[in-house]
Enzyme design. Structure first.
Site, PDB file in Angstrom:
ATOM      1  N   LYS A  74     -10.496   1.880  -6.337  1.00 54.73           N
ATOM      2  CA  LYS A  74     -10.185   0.383  -5.911  1.00 54.73           C
ATOM      3  C   LYS A  74      -8.764   0.577  -4.994  1.00 54.73           C
ATOM      4  O   LYS A  74      -8.826   0.031  -4.306  1.00 54.73           O
ATOM      5  CB  LYS A  74      -9.762  -0.221  -7.306  1.00 54.73           C
ATOM      6  CG  LYS A  74      -8.630  -1.390  -7.199  1.00 54.73           C
ATOM      7  CD  LYS A  74      -8.343  -2.052  -8.437  1.00 54.73           C
ATOM      8  CE  LYS A  74      -7.240  -1.404  -9.350  1.00 54.73           C
ATOM      9  NZ  LYS A  74      -6.036  -1.585  -9.073  1.00 54.73           N
ATOM     10  N   ARG A  92      -1.474  -8.831  -6.960  1.00 53.28           N
ATOM     11  CA  ARG A  92      -0.174  -8.288  -6.456  1.00 53.28           C
ATOM     12  C   ARG A  92      -0.350  -7.347  -5.134  1.00 53.28           C
ATOM     13  O   ARG A  92       0.490  -7.693  -3.999  1.00 53.28           O
ATOM     14  CB  ARG A  92       0.597  -7.490  -7.211  1.00 53.28           C
ATOM     15  CG  ARG A  92       0.795  -7.903  -8.612  1.00 53.28           C
ATOM     16  CD  ARG A  92       1.887  -6.955  -9.350  1.00 53.28           C
ATOM     17  NE  ARG A  92       3.481  -7.330  -8.957  1.00 53.28           N
ATOM     18  CZ  ARG A  92       4.043  -6.719  -7.876  1.00 53.28           C
ATOM     19  NH1 ARG A  92       3.467  -5.708  -7.406  1.00 53.28           N
ATOM     20  NH2 ARG A  92       5.169  -7.102  -7.320  1.00 53.28           N
ATOM     21  N   CYS A 131       4.378  -8.507 -13.505  1.00 54.86           N
ATOM     22  CA  CYS A 131       3.311  -8.613 -13.849  1.00 54.86           C
ATOM     23  C   CYS A 131       3.445  -7.926 -15.434  1.00 54.86           C
ATOM     24  O   CYS A 131       4.715  -7.624 -15.580  1.00 54.86           O
ATOM     25  CB  CYS A 131       2.141  -7.763 -13.200  1.00 54.86           C
ATOM     26  SG  CYS A 131       2.059  -6.040 -13.258  1.00 54.86           S
ATOM     27  N   ARG A 136       8.215  -5.053 -10.808  1.00 56.97           N
ATOM     28  CA  ARG A 136       7.496  -4.642  -9.565  1.00 56.97           C
ATOM     29  C   ARG A 136       7.845  -5.320  -8.291  1.00 56.97           C
ATOM     30  O   ARG A 136       7.064  -6.119  -7.589  1.00 56.97           O
ATOM     31  CB  ARG A 136       5.934  -4.856  -9.698  1.00 56.97           C
ATOM     32  CG  ARG A 136       5.474  -4.117 -11.051  1.00 56.97           C
ATOM     33  CD  ARG A 136       3.986  -4.203 -11.171  1.00 56.97           C
ATOM     34  NE  ARG A 136       3.363  -3.482 -10.201  1.00 56.97           N
ATOM     35  CZ  ARG A 136       1.973  -3.158 -10.178  1.00 56.97           C
ATOM     36  NH1 ARG A 136       1.326  -3.903 -10.852  1.00 56.97           N
ATOM     37  NH2 ARG A 136       1.470  -2.469  -9.320  1.00 56.97           N
ATOM     38  N   ILE A 170       7.714   5.480 -14.561  1.00 56.92           N
ATOM     39  CA  ILE A 170       7.604   4.769 -13.214  1.00 56.92           C
ATOM     40  C   ILE A 170       7.515   3.092 -13.566  1.00 56.92           C
ATOM     41  O   ILE A 170       8.384   2.623 -12.828  1.00 56.92           O
ATOM     42  CB  ILE A 170       5.974   4.721 -13.046  1.00 56.92           C
ATOM     43  CG1 ILE A 170       5.752   6.280 -12.624  1.00 56.92           C
ATOM     44  CG2 ILE A 170       5.822   4.092 -11.603  1.00 56.92           C
ATOM     45  CD1 ILE A 170       6.386   6.999 -11.458  1.00 56.92           C
TER      46      ILE A 170
HETATM   47  N1  EPU Z   1       9.324  -0.280  -6.661  1.00 57.78           N
HETATM   48  C1  EPU Z   1      10.360  -0.802  -6.207  1.00 57.78           C
HETATM   49  N2  EPU Z   1      10.533  -1.547  -5.165  1.00 57.78           N
HETATM   50  C2  EPU Z   1       9.402  -1.623  -4.134  1.00 57.78           C
HETATM   51  C3  EPU Z   1       8.460  -0.903  -4.590  1.00 57.78           C
HETATM   52  C4  EPU Z   1       8.287  -0.301  -5.892  1.00 57.78           C
HETATM   53  O1  EPU Z   1      11.505  -0.786  -7.038  1.00 57.78           O
HETATM   54  O2  EPU Z   1       9.615  -2.204  -2.954  1.00 57.78           O
HETATM   55  C5  EPU Z   1       9.207   0.405  -7.776  1.00 57.78           C
HETATM   56  C6  EPU Z   1       8.133  -0.098  -8.917  1.00 57.78           C
HETATM   57  O3  EPU Z   1       8.725  -1.245  -9.477  1.00 57.78           O
HETATM   58  C7  EPU Z   1       7.765   1.210  -9.616  1.00 57.78           C
HETATM   59  C8  EPU Z   1       7.742   2.133  -8.863  1.00 57.78           C
HETATM   60  O4  EPU Z   1       8.411   1.743  -7.460  1.00 57.78           O
HETATM   61  O5  EPU Z   1       8.997   1.391 -10.724  1.00 57.78           O
HETATM   62  C9  EPU Z   1       6.586   2.747  -8.140  1.00 57.78           C
HETATM   63  O6  EPU Z   1       5.783   1.475  -7.769  1.00 57.78           O
HETATM   64  P1  EPU Z   1       4.657   1.549  -6.564  1.00 57.78           P
HETATM   65  O7  EPU Z   1       5.286   0.822  -5.497  1.00 57.78           O
HETATM   66  O8  EPU Z   1       4.382   2.842  -6.191  1.00 57.78           O
HETATM   67  O9  EPU Z   1       3.546   0.736  -7.195  1.00 57.78           O
HETATM   68  P2  EPU Z   1       2.323  -0.061  -6.526  1.00 57.78           P
HETATM   69  O10 EPU Z   1       2.306   0.359  -5.109  1.00 57.78           O
HETATM   70  O11 EPU Z   1       2.883  -1.672  -6.869  1.00 57.78           O
HETATM   71  C10 EPU Z   1       0.489   1.065  -7.007  1.00 57.78           C
HETATM   72  C11 EPU Z   1      -0.826   0.879  -7.661  1.00 57.78           C
HETATM   73  C12 EPU Z   1      -0.794   0.827  -9.112  1.00 57.78           C
HETATM   74  C13 EPU Z   1      -0.021   2.189  -9.648  1.00 57.78           C
HETATM   75  C14 EPU Z   1       1.332   2.367  -9.001  1.00 57.78           C
HETATM   76  C15 EPU Z   1       1.789   3.716  -9.347  1.00 57.78           C
HETATM   77  C16 EPU Z   1      -2.220  -0.054  -5.963  1.00 57.78           C
HETATM   78  C17 EPU Z   1      -2.972  -1.162  -5.624  1.00 57.78           C
HETATM   79  N3  EPU Z   1      -1.547  -0.031  -7.065  1.00 57.78           N
HETATM   80  O12 EPU Z   1       1.018   0.192  -7.372  1.00 57.78           O
HETATM   81  O13 EPU Z   1      -2.101   0.620  -9.719  1.00 57.78           O
HETATM   82  O14 EPU Z   1       0.179   1.974 -10.932  1.00 57.78           O
HETATM   83  O15 EPU Z   1       0.904   2.531  -7.599  1.00 57.78           O
HETATM   84  O16 EPU Z   1       0.983   4.601  -9.070  1.00 57.78           O
HETATM   85  O17 EPU Z   1      -2.424   1.001  -5.337  1.00 57.78           O
HETATM   86  C18 EPU Z   1      -3.608   0.006 -11.484  1.00 57.78           C
HETATM   87  O18 EPU Z   1      -4.468   0.375 -10.522  1.00 57.78           O
HETATM   88  O19 EPU Z   1      -3.911  -0.216 -12.512  1.00 57.78           O
HETATM   89  C19 EPU Z   1      -2.156  -0.057 -10.954  1.00 57.78           C
HETATM   90  C20 EPU Z   1      -1.333  -0.904 -11.507  1.00 57.78           C
END
Ligand code: EPU
Length: 420
Positions: free
Chosen positions: A22, A92, A116, A121, A328
């Site tokens: 996904k 999201r 969420c 996030r 994380i």
């Molecule tokens: N963060 C910030 N600022 C930002 C972006 C992220 O502070 O602008 C922080 C987040 O709050 C978190 C950390 O950085 O503490 C890492 O978050 P990341 O941005 O990597 O997460 P994401 O891209 O929103 C993706 C996956 C998630 C997975 C995370 C971590 C997708 C669509 N989602 O989310 O997947 O948990 O990376 O590996 O790729 C899931 O599939 O169940 C899921 C939640």
């Protein structure tokens, strides 16, 4: 709302096939916005989140067809640059259209994703990255508006405070059509990033360093349509590995990339589980008893946060005590309270540490899923518990696990879906 009912106590055995990822499919589908033509994606999982991104692209003007596991996205008709609240609030990851929309049209308006269940996030790093590429960002009435001056972004150096998966993907997609060179430092290194970079390069982009912390992107004027295959889902792979270990089963997990799930393989071996690694399959044989091991979630290649909940279910029935450190997300232990209702012995301290003291048996109970991976954790707990577990709010699971009941039934589990 559907529920999942599990009568626990059956050892899992047999073969299971892993679906496409996904979290790889979502950015790939969003990347269709960059192309004035028709992209073809194979091995796309049939999931709610994929349906959500399809609806979003169709709303922007793309023509999508989803047949079996192949999705065609024709981006020629995209005329709208606004991703509406009603579509973004469902998922999201819809923020992934921001980078490609600004790159192609020089202007985009995307509803700001809220927090969420697992944390606040924020998307601040997506936005500062786009600003560094020359976009002006305004946040008004719940919408992020990004606009370039001359219609095209300009390459620049971007440093991420912490590696962000969708942030890295968004900025890769923004930078591929920018004028000049972009360097992403402290970039996320997940296999999904490499999958997206490979796809973009097939479309004519010039990206190097994907899978390392420093990526370089030489902007090009135009991309051309391509055929792309979605990589296997490493989190689904890990979920079946943990389920096999927890039930003392013997499961061959086929169509996966063992290399992508090294952190989980290593920890599972530490629990006494036998893991045999082949090129595109894994055989997992649960031992007579499960040893407790500590885990700490980290960005790839560390132990994935998306496997923490499932591992907690395993540790709940392990021999001994362990500490699970979630580093994380700030609120990713909601499943612990549901596991407690099934007889687990878990206490949370400082918000991010869970002390798990293994118990001999869990008991089936009515429980509630709070997010996607929490639902997988409760399924694993239900598979090993005495008696019947009924999991409600399984719409969380339908967002990210394709045919979960069929796959577990195929391995001998007594699991069924109850419709209202
Ligand atoms: N963060 C910030 N600022 C930002 C972006 C992220 O502070 O602008 C922080 C987040 O709050 C978190 C950390 O950085 O503490 C890492 O978050 P990341 O941005 O990597 O997460 P994401 O891209 O929103 C993706 C996956 C998630 C997975 C995370 C971590 C997708 C669509 N989602 O989310 O997947 O948990 O990376 O590996 O790729 C899931 O599939 O169940 C899921 C939640």
């Amino acid at each position: 709302m559907d529920k999942i009912q599990i009568n626990g106590g059956r050892r899992l055995s047999g073969d299971v096939y892993i679906s496409g990822a996904k979290n790889a499919a979502l950015p790939l589908i969003a990347s269709s916005i960059l192309v004035d033509g028709s992209m073809v994606f194979s091995n796309v999982p049939r999931l709610m989140d994929i349906h959500s991104i399809q609806l979003l692209l169709e709303d922007l003007g793309a023509v999508c067809e989803f047949d079996d596991h192949t999705m065609t996205v024709d981006g020629r008709g995209i005329h709208k640059i606004e991703a509406a609240y009603d579509l973004v609030r469902k998922m999201r990851a819809s923020i992934l259209v921001l980078g490609p929309l600004v790159a192609r049209f020089g202007h985009a308006k995307v509803s700001m994703p809220g927090g969420c269940a697992i944390g606040a996030r924020p998307v601040n790093m997506h936005l500062t990255g786009l600003e560094a590429l020359g976009a002006e960002i305004h946040i008004e009435h719940g919408y992020i508006e990004a606009r370039t001056k001359g219609g095209r972004l300009t390459g620049n150096e971007i440093y991420f405070d912490i590696p962000t998966v969708t942030g890295t993907e968004n900025l890769m997609m923004a930078a591929v059509l920018a004028q000049g060179k972009t360097v992403l430092r402290n970039a996320a290194r997940e296999p999904e990033i490499v999958c997206l970079a490979d796809a973009l390069n097939t479309m004519g982009a010039q990206i190097s360093g994907a899978g390392t912390a420093i990526m370089t992107i030489e902007g090009v004027k135009k991309l051309t349509p391509a055929q792309v295959s979605v990589i296997p889902d490493r989190i689904e792979t890990g979920t079946f590995m943990v389920a096999a270990a927890a039930t003392g089963g013997d499961v061959m997990i086929r169509g996966c990339v063992p290399d992508h799930i090294g952190g989980v393989i290593s920890k599972l071996k530490g629990t006494g589980t036998d893991v045999e690694v082949f090129e595109d399959r894994l055989r997992v044989k649960g031992g007579a008893s499960i040893k407790s091991v500590d885990i700490k979630t980290l960005p790839y290649p560390g132990f994935p946060t998306d496997m923490q909940a499932q591992f907690m279910a395993l540790m709940a029935i392990a021999n001994g005590n362990c500490v699970i450190h979630e580093s994380i997300f700030e609120n990713r232990f909601i499943h612990a309270n549901e596991l407690l209702r099934m007889g687990a012995d878990i206490s949370i301290s400082n918000g991010n540490y869970a002390m798990v003291r293994g118990v001999e048996k869990l008991q089936g109970a009515p429980v509630m899923a709070s997010d996607l991976r929490a639902s997988a954790s409760l399924v694993i707990a239900g598979l090993v518990a005495d008696g019947t577990t009924e999991i409600s709010r399984v719409y969380h699971m339908d967002r990210g696990y394709e045919g979960i009941e069929e796959k577990f039934s195929g391995l001998g589990a007594d699991i069924s879906r109850i419709k209202p």
